[in-house]
Design a protein around this motif. Structure first.
Motif, PDB file in Angstrom:
ATOM      1  N   ILE A  93       0.992  -1.147  -0.071  1.00 16.59           N
ATOM      2  CA  ILE A  93      -0.031   0.061   0.041  1.00 16.59           C
ATOM      3  C   ILE A  93       0.872   1.436  -0.183  1.00 16.59           C
ATOM      4  CG2 ILE A  93      -1.698   1.410   1.229  1.00 16.59           C
ATOM      5  CD1 ILE A  93      -2.667  -1.422   2.104  1.00 16.59           C
ATOM      6  N   ILE A  94       1.829   1.242   0.815  1.00 23.60           N
ATOM      7  CA  ILE A  94       2.799   2.391   0.920  1.00 23.60           C
ATOM      8  C   ILE A  94       3.499   2.612  -0.324  1.00 23.60           C
ATOM      9  CG2 ILE A  94       4.918   3.394   2.100  1.00 23.60           C
ATOM     10  CD1 ILE A  94       3.993   1.667   4.731  1.00 23.60           C
ATOM     11  N   VAL A  95       4.059   1.582  -1.001  1.00 19.67           N
ATOM     12  CA  VAL A  95       4.690   1.651  -2.171  1.00 19.67           C
ATOM     13  C   VAL A  95       3.755   2.175  -3.533  1.00 19.67           C
ATOM     14  CG1 VAL A  95       5.606   0.423  -4.126  1.00 19.67           C
ATOM     15  CG2 VAL A  95       6.515  -0.072  -1.747  1.00 19.67           C
ATOM     16  N   ARG A  96       2.382   1.771  -3.461  1.00 18.65           N
ATOM     17  CA  ARG A  96       1.434   2.211  -4.331  1.00 18.65           C
ATOM     18  C   ARG A  96       1.323   3.600  -4.232  1.00 18.65           C
ATOM     19  NH1 ARG A  96      -3.271  -0.710  -6.515  1.00 18.65           N
ATOM     20  NH2 ARG A  96      -2.033  -2.181  -7.041  1.00 18.65           N
ATOM     21  N   ILE A  97       0.896   4.142  -2.915  1.00 19.35           N
ATOM     22  CA  ILE A  97       0.813   5.383  -2.618  1.00 19.35           C
ATOM     23  C   ILE A  97       1.867   6.388  -3.052  1.00 19.35           C
ATOM     24  CG2 ILE A  97       0.219   7.186  -0.821  1.00 19.35           C
ATOM     25  CD1 ILE A  97      -1.592   5.073   0.416  1.00 19.35           C
TER      26      ILE A  97
END
Length: 146
Positions: free
Chosen positions: A84-88
């Motif tokens: 999730i962090i990488v996608r954001i």
């Protein structure tokens, strides 16, 4: 009452601009009219207020029906906190600071509800230091020791 104050402030600004231009007109020889200067200031102020209203409406529509609903609709499915962090972070055009933080909180709450407390903590640590981050971390700690 607020509009009256705004009009008075605009007249004061117009007066200051008029005085500056009147002083400059002594040097340049150009005529300056107070009514023209007041009209110009009022027109520019009206354009600025119109622009601010447009921005406000766009922000409200994004909050009500745009980006926020897309985020909460399961876009992240069963992704890990790291994913999730990488996608954001890899999509700054879609996730400005406020949207990213709201998403981190939303996903952290989902992780907390499914007892994935370590995943929730990773998401919360992405928030800017402050009250929201401290509160969410304390909620995670309470759930860990409960």
């Amino acid at each position: 009452m607020g509009r009256l104050v705004l009009v008075i402030v605009m007249l004061l600004i117009s007066g200051i601009i008029y005085l500056v231009k009147a002083g400059a007109s002594k040097v340049t020889g150009r005529e300056v009219d107070f009514q023209d200067e007041s009209r110009k200031v009022m027109e520019k102020t009206a354009k600025g207020i119109g622009w601010m209203n447009d921005q406000w409406e766009k922000a409200k529509s994004n909050a009500n029906g745009g980006t926020m609903q897309t985020i909460g609709s399961g876009e992240f499915g069963s992704m890990s906190a790291t994913e999730i962090i990488v996608r954001i972070k890899s999509n700054p055009s879609k996730y400005d600071l406020a949207t990213a933080e709201a998403t981190y909180i939303d996903q952290a709450v989902k992780k907390m509800n499914s007892n994935q407390l370590d995943q929730a903590e990773k998401l919360i640590m992405q928030l800017q230091p402050g009250e929201a981050r401290d509160f969410m971390l304390s909620e995670i700690r309470e759930k860990q020791y409960a």
